[in-house]
Design an enzyme around this catalytic site. Structure first.
Site, PDB file in Angstrom:
ATOM      1  N   LEU A  16      -0.106   6.971  -1.889  1.00  0.00           N
ATOM      2  CA  LEU A  16      -1.904   5.705  -2.937  1.00  0.00           C
ATOM      3  C   LEU A  16      -2.034   5.073  -1.851  1.00  0.00           C
ATOM      4  CD1 LEU A  16      -0.356   6.731  -6.238  1.00  0.00           C
ATOM      5  CD2 LEU A  16      -2.428   7.366  -5.780  1.00  0.00           C
ATOM      6  N   GLY A  17      -1.223   4.049  -1.430  1.00  0.00           N
ATOM      7  CA  GLY A  17      -1.694   2.560  -0.800  1.00  0.00           C
ATOM      8  C   GLY A  17      -0.983   1.941  -0.674  1.00  0.00           C
ATOM      9  N   GLY A  67       1.120  -2.293  -1.386  1.00  0.00           N
ATOM     10  CA  GLY A  67       0.663  -3.422  -1.987  1.00  0.00           C
ATOM     11  C   GLY A  67       1.526  -4.733  -1.059  1.00  0.00           C
ATOM     12  N   CYS A  68       2.169  -5.784  -2.018  1.00  0.00           N
ATOM     13  CA  CYS A  68       2.150  -7.448  -1.435  1.00  0.00           C
ATOM     14  C   CYS A  68       2.952  -7.138  -0.543  1.00  0.00           C
ATOM     15  CB  CYS A  68       2.087  -8.075  -2.364  1.00  0.00           C
ATOM     16  SG  CYS A  68       0.609  -8.034  -3.466  1.00  0.00           S
ATOM     17  N   PHE A  69       4.631  -6.245  -0.990  1.00  0.00           N
ATOM     18  CA  PHE A  69       5.790  -5.961  -0.287  1.00  0.00           C
ATOM     19  C   PHE A  69       6.419  -4.313   0.064  1.00  0.00           C
ATOM     20  CE2 PHE A  69       6.972  -7.027  -4.510  1.00  0.00           C
ATOM     21  CZ  PHE A  69       6.982  -6.784  -4.949  1.00  0.00           C
ATOM     22  N   GLY A  70       5.265  -4.057  -0.679  1.00  0.00           N
ATOM     23  CA  GLY A  70       6.230  -2.301  -0.599  1.00  0.00           C
ATOM     24  C   GLY A  70       4.536  -1.334  -0.611  1.00  0.00           C
ATOM     25  N   LYS A  92       6.798   2.532  -6.915  1.00  0.00           N
ATOM     26  CA  LYS A  92       6.743   1.169  -5.858  1.00  0.00           C
ATOM     27  C   LYS A  92       7.957   1.559  -5.428  1.00  0.00           C
ATOM     28  CE  LYS A  92       3.683  -1.733  -8.082  1.00  0.00           C
ATOM     29  NZ  LYS A  92       3.331  -2.813  -9.135  1.00  0.00           N
ATOM     30  N   ASP A 112      -3.802 -13.396 -10.974  1.00  0.00           N
ATOM     31  CA  ASP A 112      -4.307 -13.030  -9.990  1.00  0.00           C
ATOM     32  C   ASP A 112      -5.495 -11.891 -10.196  1.00  0.00           C
ATOM     33  OD1 ASP A 112      -5.871 -12.399  -7.094  1.00  0.00           O
ATOM     34  OD2 ASP A 112      -3.889 -11.152  -6.508  1.00  0.00           O
ATOM     35  N   VAL A 164       3.589   2.178  -2.803  1.00  0.00           N
ATOM     36  CA  VAL A 164       2.899   3.329  -3.952  1.00  0.00           C
ATOM     37  C   VAL A 164       2.738   4.214  -3.088  1.00  0.00           C
ATOM     38  CG1 VAL A 164       2.037   2.522  -6.334  1.00  0.00           C
ATOM     39  CG2 VAL A 164       2.233   1.084  -5.381  1.00  0.00           C
TER      40      VAL A 164
END
Length: 802
Positions: A473-474, A476-479, A503, A612, A481
């Site tokens: 799905l996309g 993230g900051c460190f992994g 995640k 954020d 999804v």
């Protein structure tokens, strides 16, 4: 009681009182309270309609009781008698009449007066001077007096030198007859604060001027001018605002201090930290590994004992309870901010408990005891050494890793130490930072991912074999999804599949990434469930990679959701597929904002600061439910690259409050600022804030008080709400509870008939376009009038409590 009423009747029947005709002013007031008098002369006061009244008699603590026309006034209500004071919120015709104040427990008359109705405060008849129609005999029975200072001792501090960002309060308490007025001057000119960022607060009843979040431009001479018909007085204050100089933390010399303690006692080590920017503070204990305190590179081995960052409580004191010989050694207080690091060390010496029989023994017995103790200790040490070597070899064959709670720090980096502490699992905490070398150079804190044995949490553990992973799905900051199907997520339906999001770490993840993912998992456990946040559904921690299972939002993030549903327009350049659902209605947009505010109100109640908040971090479900995401991320706010775009091209600084941007101060009120930017995103249908404005220019514009202009077709009430969120002073911004209440009122006021954006908004021209826009700072994105803006219709603004 009958005697009292009879006396009241006699007093109220006395004719011919002298008349006191007062001009319409802010308030009818006799200050200070009058002392009891046995011969209080009756008087008349003329009060304008709508004028507040406050009269007092006797001392504040033992004031008398007020009566009107023989009836004692209650301590509550629009007209009340309370602690010797007569208070009328707004004078009405029915308030006219005879008033008496009698001393408590006696018949002494403290005040005897008649209030009569005068002209309204709103009268526009300014052609004649009302003083010319007054008879000189109708003057106040008290002698007139020029203004004088009532508390000069409170005005002794003439020079105020404060750091930028502090609140300054000047007071000039005064009195006189008639009651004087106060005006404020800055450098000899009338000062009303209209051009000051954040404005000012004038509290006339307290004779004070308050300025929040002062800046260097506030420097100058402030004069309070107090005057009445008899005379005037003035007093000057000097204000010097000290600019914040970037500097690493300063530690007070001599702290922490070397300390000697006895086994079983308590020890406190103090570290006094001075830092303009928000500091991180750590307490470290130096330890020995394989007989050495230092590694091959010369850096010490340390153990992190206590840590505090932006959201933690004060840790300037390290408490060691019931110390033992193992607690002896070197301790270091490490403090750092965005500029640099500072540290100081001290030694703790632990002595054995004194034996009272030891001092009473004869010298010969002492020598015998020494020999026996020394021999026994030596034999015991040899046995322990042999046992330790044997056990060390056995453990080395199974786990060739140093102890988990040990770190070897290079140049004392501010490394976090995470613990598995879940309120739901009830298990003891275990360290997540293994014994590896940490380097402060380079963006990747550690190279190479290691496996960690995480304790089983039966309340959250989900069988790995019942999880079928799907497409990504996309990132993230460190992994990453991925979409997945979870079978049996509902225990009542073990064979039913539920669509979830999982995640997980990327292939090139580091130890820090693993610690961050575990930290996010634990935060989500502690936060609990709410309809408007992404909720944790389960975890997979055993016999495989770490999976964090959360709710899946089918319609993506709010920004793309809004952009995909824009009405067609000639200037629209869609960056994604157009939705077949058609344009959004105005109530739906308000509902989006309302749901996000509810989610943030819940996070605020759980003491969680998002840091954020933006439309990109709000996800939308199939039923158009807004869910706040990424609230559990462990963000390194002290290492933000303000000039670097995120992976999706957004500049995080455009959502950050000034105090977070300039001072790294993150609070619930800085989240409120970000919510105001999110509101702007919603009513521009996914527009980019401050389009085309360079970051360097954005900094100066925000400092000068500029704010984004009202989006096209956004109602003034909602734009007023945005401006309340963008108040320069954090304490003056609304709370999320107030935002929820305000948006709820908007929803109730909206007609049941949906307003089609094709008709209401017209063809869409994205004033909040992409970040690639080339418009300059002079475009209409900014409102060039500094805060505060025109009034908002919502019941907050000044004096918001946080």
């Amino acid at each position: 009681m009958r005697l009292l009423l009879a006396l009241l009747g006699v007093l109220l029947s006395v004719p011919g009182p002298p008349v006191l005709s007062l001009e319409a002013s802010e308030e009818v007031e006799l200050e200070p309270c009058l002392a009891p008098s046995l011969e209080q002369q009756e008087q008349e006061l003329t009060v304008a309609l709508g004028q507040p009244v406050r009269l007092c008699c006797g001392r504040a603590e033992r004031g008398g009781h007020w009566y009107k026309e023989g009836s004692r006034l209650a301590p509550a209500g629009r007209v009340r008698g309370w602690r010797g004071r007569l208070e009328i919120a707004s004078f009405l015709p029915e308030d006219a009449g005879r008033y008496l104040c009698l001393a408590r427990g006696s018949m002494i008359v403290l005040q005897n007066l008649t209030l009569i109705t005068g002209d309204s405060l709103t009268s526009s008849n300014d052609d004649e001077d009302p003083k010319s129609h007054r008879d000189p005999s109708n003057r106040h029975s008290y002698p007139q007096q020029a203004p004088y200072w009532t508390h000069p001792q409170r005005m002794e501090k003439k020079l105020h030198a404060v750091p930028a960002g502090n609140t300054v309060k000047f007071r000039c308490p005064a009195a006189g007859n008639p009651t004087p007025t106060i005006r404020w001057l800055k450098d000899g000119q009338a000062f009303h604060g209209e051009n000051r960022i954040g404005g000012i607060r004038l509290r006339h009843q307290h004779w004070s001027l308050v300025m929040e979040s002062v800046v260097p431009s506030d420097r100058g001479t402030y004069t309070c001018l107090v005057e009445n018909a008899v005379g005037s007085i003035r007093y000057n204050y000097l204000l010097d605002v000290l600019e914040r100089s970037p500097h690493r933390p300063i530690l007070q010399a001599g702290l922490p201090a070397n300390t000697t303690a006895v086994v079983g006692s308590d020890v406190e080590l103090l570290c006094k930290v001075y830092s303009d920017a928000q500091p991180h503070i750590q307490w470290l204990k130096h330890i020995v590994i394989n007989g050495s305190s230092f590694g091959a590179d010369g850096f010490p081995y340390v153990q992190v004992l206590k840590t505090a960052d932006i959201n933690s409580s004060e840790v300037e004191v390290l408490y060691l309870r019931n110390v033992s010989a193992e607690d002896a050694g070197e301790y270091t207080c490490l403090a750092g901010n965005s500029i640099g690091l500072s540290y100081q060390s001290a030694w703790l010496t632990v002595l054995p408990e004194e034996d009272p029989t030891w001092t009473a023994a004869a010298p010969e017995a002492r020598y015998t005891d020494i020999i026996l103790y020394a021999s026994g200790s030596l034999a015991l040490a040899v046995l322990l050494l042999l046992a330790g070597l044997y056990r060390g070899q056995a453990l080395h064959g199974r786990h060739p890793r140093p102890p988990a709670t040990v770190q070897k720090l290079s140049r004392f980096p501010l490394a976090r130490q995470f613990s598995l502490e879940s309120g739901s699992s009830g298990k003891s905490s275990s360290s997540l930072v293994r014994g590896v070398r940490l380097s402060s150079s380079g963006p990747a804190l550690l190279a190479g991912l290691v496996s960690l044995d995480l304790p089983l949490d039966p309340l959250w553990e989900f069988p790995r074999d019942r999880l079928v992973l799907g497409k990504p799905l996309g990132e993230g900051c460190f992994g990453q999804v991925v979409r997945a199907e979870a079978f049996g997520m509902d225990p009542a339906r073990p064979d039913q599949a539920s669509t979830v999001a999982v995640k997980m770490l990327k292939d090139n993840a580091s130890d820090k990434d693993l610690a961050d993912l575990v930290s996010e998992m634990e935060v989500m456990k502690l936060i609990g469930r709410h309809k408007n946040i992404i909720n944790l559904l389960g975890v997979c921690t055993q016999e495989g990679p770490l999976y964090v299972i959360v709710e899946c939002a089918a319609k993506g993030n709010l920004r793309e959701f809004l952009r995909a549903r824009r009405p067609p327009g000639p200037d629209l350049s869609p960056d994604g597929p157009r939705s077949s659902e058609g344009p959004l209605s105005f109530p739906v947009l308000v509902s989006c904002a309302y749901q996000v505010a509810r989610g943030m109100q819940y996070l605020e109640s759980r003491k969680c600061i998002h840091r954020d908040l933006a439309a990109r971090n709000v996800l939308v479900t199939e039923d158009n439910v807004m869910k706040i995401a990424d609230f559990g991320l462990a963000r390194g706010v002290h290492h933000i690259d303000y000039y670097k775009k995120t992976s999706n091209g957004r500049l995080p600084v455009k959502w950050m409050a000034p105090e977070a941007l300039f001072d790294r101060v993150y609070t619930h009120q800085s989240d409120v600022w970000s919510f105001g930017i999110l509101l702007w995103e919603i009513f521009t249908l996914g527009g980019s804030p401050y389009p085309g404005i360079p970051v360097e220019e954005l900094f100066s514009l925000l400092r000068e008080g500029h704010r984004m202009d009202r989006p096209p077709h956004c109602p003034p009430e909602l734009y007023g709400l945005m401006r309340e969120c963008w108040h320069a002073a954090p304490s003056q911004r609304p709370t999320f509870k107030q935002l929820v209440e305000a948006l709820d009122k908007v929803l109730l006021a909206v007609s049941e008939e949906y307003l089609d954006l094709r008709l209401t908004f017209g063809p869409y021209s994205p004033s909040g376009g992409d970040a690639s826009s080339t418009c300059s700072s002079s475009d209409s994105v900014f409102s060039h009038d500094p805060l505060p803006l025109g009034s908002s219709s919502f019941p907050f603004g000044s004096g918001v409590q946080t």
